[in-house]
Design a protein around this motif. Structure first.
Motif, PDB file in Angstrom:
ATOM      1  N   MET A 211      56.120  26.945 -10.513  1.00 32.18           N
ATOM      2  CA  MET A 211      57.351  27.527  -9.987  1.00 32.18           C
ATOM      3  C   MET A 211      57.613  28.908 -10.593  1.00 32.18           C
ATOM      4  O   MET A 211      57.221  29.179 -11.725  1.00 32.18           O
ATOM      5  N   PRO A 212      58.310  29.776  -9.863  1.00 33.98           N
ATOM      6  CA  PRO A 212      58.626  31.109 -10.399  1.00 33.98           C
ATOM      7  C   PRO A 212      59.808  31.059 -11.367  1.00 33.98           C
ATOM      8  O   PRO A 212      60.899  30.624 -10.999  1.00 33.98           O
ATOM      9  N   VAL A 213      59.595  31.495 -12.605  1.00 30.64           N
ATOM     10  CA  VAL A 213      60.701  31.553 -13.558  1.00 30.64           C
ATOM     11  C   VAL A 213      61.487  32.852 -13.366  1.00 30.64           C
ATOM     12  O   VAL A 213      62.690  32.907 -13.613  1.00 30.64           O
ATOM     13  N   GLN A 214      60.787  33.914 -12.887  1.00 29.35           N
ATOM     14  CA  GLN A 214      61.458  35.177 -12.590  1.00 29.35           C
ATOM     15  C   GLN A 214      60.540  36.022 -11.715  1.00 29.35           C
ATOM     16  O   GLN A 214      59.357  35.715 -11.540  1.00 29.35           O
ATOM     17  N   TYR A 215      61.118  37.093 -11.170  1.00 28.42           N
ATOM     18  CA  TYR A 215      60.387  38.091 -10.385  1.00 28.42           C
ATOM     19  C   TYR A 215      60.450  39.416 -11.156  1.00 28.42           C
ATOM     20  O   TYR A 215      61.076  39.484 -12.217  1.00 28.42           O
ATOM     21  N   PRO A 216      59.848  40.472 -10.650  1.00 25.99           N
ATOM     22  CA  PRO A 216      59.829  41.731 -11.414  1.00 25.99           C
ATOM     23  C   PRO A 216      61.206  42.265 -11.818  1.00 25.99           C
ATOM     24  O   PRO A 216      61.334  42.940 -12.839  1.00 25.99           O
ATOM     25  N   ALA A 217      62.248  41.963 -11.056  1.00 25.18           N
ATOM     26  CA  ALA A 217      63.593  42.445 -11.418  1.00 25.18           C
ATOM     27  C   ALA A 217      64.043  41.882 -12.757  1.00 25.18           C
ATOM     28  O   ALA A 217      64.804  42.537 -13.489  1.00 25.18           O
ATOM     29  N   GLY A 218      63.596  40.678 -13.104  1.00 25.34           N
ATOM     30  CA  GLY A 218      63.962  40.051 -14.370  1.00 25.34           C
ATOM     31  C   GLY A 218      65.177  39.146 -14.248  1.00 25.34           C
ATOM     32  O   GLY A 218      65.985  39.275 -13.331  1.00 25.34           O
ATOM     33  N   VAL A 219      65.293  38.217 -15.198  1.00 24.59           N
ATOM     34  CA  VAL A 219      66.330  37.186 -15.144  1.00 24.59           C
ATOM     35  C   VAL A 219      67.731  37.777 -15.118  1.00 24.59           C
ATOM     36  O   VAL A 219      68.593  37.349 -14.335  1.00 24.59           O
ATOM     37  N   LEU A 220      67.997  38.763 -15.956  1.00 27.05           N
ATOM     38  CA  LEU A 220      69.350  39.338 -16.027  1.00 27.05           C
ATOM     39  C   LEU A 220      69.777  39.932 -14.693  1.00 27.05           C
ATOM     40  O   LEU A 220      70.869  39.635 -14.179  1.00 27.05           O
ATOM     41  N   LYS A 221      68.927  40.752 -14.094  1.00 24.98           N
ATOM     42  CA  LYS A 221      69.281  41.372 -12.813  1.00 24.98           C
ATOM     43  C   LYS A 221      69.380  40.332 -11.703  1.00 24.98           C
ATOM     44  O   LYS A 221      70.246  40.431 -10.825  1.00 24.98           O
ATOM     45  N   GLU A 222      68.498  39.332 -11.733  1.00 24.42           N
ATOM     46  CA  GLU A 222      68.555  38.279 -10.708  1.00 24.42           C
ATOM     47  C   GLU A 222      69.866  37.512 -10.802  1.00 24.42           C
ATOM     48  O   GLU A 222      70.511  37.200  -9.788  1.00 24.42           O
ATOM     49  N   HIS A 223      70.280  37.197 -12.014  1.00 20.26           N
ATOM     50  CA  HIS A 223      71.535  36.486 -12.236  1.00 20.26           C
ATOM     51  C   HIS A 223      72.720  37.299 -11.702  1.00 20.26           C
ATOM     52  O   HIS A 223      73.527  36.792 -10.907  1.00 20.26           O
ATOM     53  N   LEU A 224      72.815  38.545 -12.126  1.00 20.69           N
ATOM     54  CA  LEU A 224      73.954  39.378 -11.730  1.00 20.69           C
ATOM     55  C   LEU A 224      73.941  39.685 -10.234  1.00 20.69           C
ATOM     56  O   LEU A 224      75.001  39.795  -9.605  1.00 20.69           O
ATOM     57  N   HIS A 225      72.741  39.809  -9.650  1.00 25.05           N
ATOM     58  CA  HIS A 225      72.655  40.048  -8.204  1.00 25.05           C
ATOM     59  C   HIS A 225      73.201  38.841  -7.432  1.00 25.05           C
ATOM     60  O   HIS A 225      73.909  39.016  -6.429  1.00 25.05           O
ATOM     61  N   THR A 226      72.903  37.627  -7.904  1.00 25.61           N
ATOM     62  CA  THR A 226      73.419  36.431  -7.226  1.00 25.61           C
ATOM     63  C   THR A 226      74.935  36.386  -7.302  1.00 25.61           C
ATOM     64  O   THR A 226      75.602  36.023  -6.325  1.00 25.61           O
ATOM     65  N   ARG A 227      75.498  36.756  -8.443  1.00 25.77           N
ATOM     66  CA  ARG A 227      76.965  36.757  -8.582  1.00 25.77           C
ATOM     67  C   ARG A 227      77.617  37.832  -7.705  1.00 25.77           C
ATOM     68  O   ARG A 227      78.735  37.652  -7.225  1.00 25.77           O
ATOM     69  N   ALA A 228      76.916  38.935  -7.460  1.00 22.93           N
ATOM     70  CA  ALA A 228      77.506  40.066  -6.732  1.00 22.93           C
ATOM     71  C   ALA A 228      77.126  40.102  -5.263  1.00 22.93           C
ATOM     72  O   ALA A 228      77.859  40.644  -4.437  1.00 22.93           O
ATOM     73  N   SER A 229      75.985  39.520  -4.907  1.00 21.77           N
ATOM     74  CA  SER A 229      75.465  39.676  -3.551  1.00 21.77           C
ATOM     75  C   SER A 229      74.928  38.344  -3.029  1.00 21.77           C
ATOM     76  O   SER A 229      75.709  37.467  -2.679  1.00 21.77           O
ATOM     77  N   ALA A 230      73.614  38.174  -2.966  1.00 22.89           N
ATOM     78  CA  ALA A 230      73.040  36.899  -2.515  1.00 22.89           C
ATOM     79  C   ALA A 230      71.639  36.734  -3.084  1.00 22.89           C
ATOM     80  O   ALA A 230      70.853  37.692  -3.110  1.00 22.89           O
ATOM     81  N   GLY A 231      71.341  35.515  -3.538  1.00 20.63           N
ATOM     82  CA  GLY A 231      70.024  35.200  -4.074  1.00 20.63           C
ATOM     83  C   GLY A 231      69.403  34.046  -3.318  1.00 20.63           C
ATOM     84  O   GLY A 231      70.103  33.128  -2.875  1.00 20.63           O
ATOM     85  N   LEU A 232      68.070  34.091  -3.171  1.00 23.54           N
ATOM     86  CA  LEU A 232      67.340  33.031  -2.474  1.00 23.54           C
ATOM     87  C   LEU A 232      66.479  32.268  -3.482  1.00 23.54           C
ATOM     88  O   LEU A 232      65.648  32.867  -4.174  1.00 23.54           O
TER      89      LEU A 232
ATOM     90  N   LEU B 219      67.897  38.849  -2.652  1.00 20.97           N
ATOM     91  CA  LEU B 219      66.741  38.956  -3.537  1.00 20.97           C
ATOM     92  C   LEU B 219      66.212  37.570  -3.872  1.00 20.97           C
ATOM     93  O   LEU B 219      66.989  36.603  -3.930  1.00 20.97           O
ATOM     94  N   PRO B 220      64.893  37.435  -4.116  1.00 19.33           N
ATOM     95  CA  PRO B 220      64.366  36.152  -4.590  1.00 19.33           C
ATOM     96  C   PRO B 220      64.777  35.927  -6.037  1.00 19.33           C
ATOM     97  O   PRO B 220      64.775  36.855  -6.850  1.00 19.33           O
ATOM     98  N   ILE B 221      65.145  34.698  -6.359  1.00 11.12           N
ATOM     99  CA  ILE B 221      65.656  34.367  -7.697  1.00 11.12           C
ATOM    100  C   ILE B 221      64.835  33.211  -8.274  1.00 11.12           C
ATOM    101  O   ILE B 221      64.569  32.224  -7.592  1.00 11.12           O
ATOM    102  N   GLY B 222      64.458  33.333  -9.546  1.00 15.81           N
ATOM    103  CA  GLY B 222      63.628  32.330 -10.196  1.00 15.81           C
ATOM    104  C   GLY B 222      64.415  31.314 -11.006  1.00 15.81           C
ATOM    105  O   GLY B 222      65.655  31.339 -11.060  1.00 15.81           O
ATOM    106  N   LEU B 223      63.674  30.430 -11.678  1.00 20.69           N
ATOM    107  CA  LEU B 223      64.283  29.337 -12.442  1.00 20.69           C
ATOM    108  C   LEU B 223      65.128  29.832 -13.610  1.00 20.69           C
ATOM    109  O   LEU B 223      66.091  29.182 -13.996  1.00 20.69           O
TER     110      LEU B 223
END
Length: 382
Positions: free
Chosen positions: A34-55, A228-232
């Motif tokens: 499973m993907p733990v993160q993508y190139p954006a990194g965990v911090l950006k993925e987390h904040l993007h989900t709170r502000a926009s939308a994560g898949l 954005l794609p979001i990891g574990l």
């Protein structure tokens, strides 16, 4: 690059190739790669989900249809009530409810979602428990129900404040759905099961799609610049901020729903004096906890400093105490709060909000306090 031996036996979800193509960092999780993160990194993925939308790809989780042999969904609901302390009979068509499988000692075998699809029940269970859950259902409910594991289906979660807008372009029903609505819907012409739910504390949807169609569907959602794609990694930090339990960590076979602060999930009809009180595994102990209280309780914890307090850290009543009074079960840095957050179990008499405690981290006693959960206000569409 050769595949490490420990990854050769891992199962792949139908989106595995997509994760790799998107630069996902793959790790073993519940028997899957499973993907733990993508190139954006965990911090950006987390904040993007709170502000926009994560898949999120949650296809590793189990999907099971519980089909009543009588043809009456209420018979499947009554049968399932023999295994869970929730009121399943009262789940209206196209609605779903959070539940737990319990054992004879009142502990939690797994937590799950149960939806009423009109003529049958649809269950989503945790990846690490899905084989045992299926066996549990077969052993106890086969006389009343056909237990149908939906192995040909994938599951994705679209989470965040822009999730509705993103999904509405592909699913006309999305904007009219409320939190915990669930049922069959077409998404981009694909026959899916859609629920307005998730495990991030944000508004969002979970979409069960045929495995053969899910990559095409995921790519359509990712074509939206808001998604954005979001990891574990971010999935875990989001659910921790939302104060939500992770099975095997915050709840397990030695934890009752009352100890876990999940009383809200057990309806009055199943409690002492209710219309269908008891009748589920461990009822005597669980109902005694409702009636008399439990000796320990899951609580939120906020550290005074910046250092994260991780799972396994021992908790003490004061800085010099020799004997621990509890333990952290989930902990980390909360990106939305820019501060560390944790959950753990403490004696009930030390569970009041504001109670000062200490956690042992690398030989140091760090001060923290019992805090209200969720740590971040949820945004469910009621």
């Amino acid at each position: 690059m050769p595949v490490p031996d420990d990854q050769k036996s891992l199962r792949h979800t139908p989106l595995h190739a997509l994760h790799v193509s998107l630069g996902g960092k793959m790790v073993p999780f519940a028997g899957y790669d499973m993907p733990v993160q993508y190139p954006a990194g965990v911090l950006k993925e987390h904040l993007h989900t709170r502000a926009s939308a994560g898949l999120f790809d949650v296809s590793h989780m189990g999907q099971i249809a519980l089909r009543p042999k009588s043809g009456k969904v209420e018979d499947a609901a009554r049968a399932l009530e023999r295994l869970v302390p929730q009121d399943i009979v009262a789940i209206a068509p196209n609605r779903q409810r959070y539940a737990q499988f319990t054992n004879e000692d009142g502990g939690i075998l797994d937590d799950l979602m149960v939806a009423n699809f009109g003529d049958h029940l649809f269950l989503v269970v945790n990846a690490a428990c899905k084989d045992a859950d299926e066996a549990h259902l077969r052993a106890n409910l086969s006389g009343d129900c056909v237990i149908d594991p939906l192995a040909d289906r994938a599951l994705i979660a679209l989470q965040g404040p822009k999730a509705e807008t993103a999904l509405a372009t592909l699913c006309a029903a999305a904007p009219s759905m409320k939190f915990m609505d669930a049922g069959p819907h077409e998404v981009a012409g694909i026959k899916c099961f859609v629920s307005r739910s998730g495990y991030t504390g944000e508004d969002g949807f979970e979409i069960s799609a045929p495995a053969s169609d899910v990559e095409r569907l995921a790519k359509m959602l990712l074509d939206n610049p808001d998604v954005l794609p979001i990891g574990l990694g971010a999935r875990d930090s989001l659910r921790l901020e939302a104060g939500l339990c992770l099975y095997g960590h915050d709840i397990d076979t030695a934890t009752t729903p009352v100890e876990a602060a999940l009383e809200w999930s057990v309806q009055k009809s199943r409690r002492s004096g209710g219309a269908r009180a008891g009748g589920f595994p461990g009822a005597e102990k669980i109902l005694a906890h409702f009636d008399n209280g439990a000796t320990r309780r899951r609580v939120g914890l906020r550290a005074e400093g910046r250092a994260p307090v991780r799972e396994g850290a021992l908790l003490f009543a004061d800085a010099d105490a020799r004997e621990p009074i509890g333990q952290v079960t989930s902990g980390g840095f909360g990106p939305s709060l820019n501060a560390p957050v944790a959950m753990g179990y403490v004696p009930t008499n030390l569970s009041a909000l504001g109670t000062k405690l200490f956690a042992e981290v690398r030989g140091q006693r760090l001060p923290l306090a019992v805090a209200a959960m969720p740590f971040v206000k949820n945004t469910y569409k009621r």
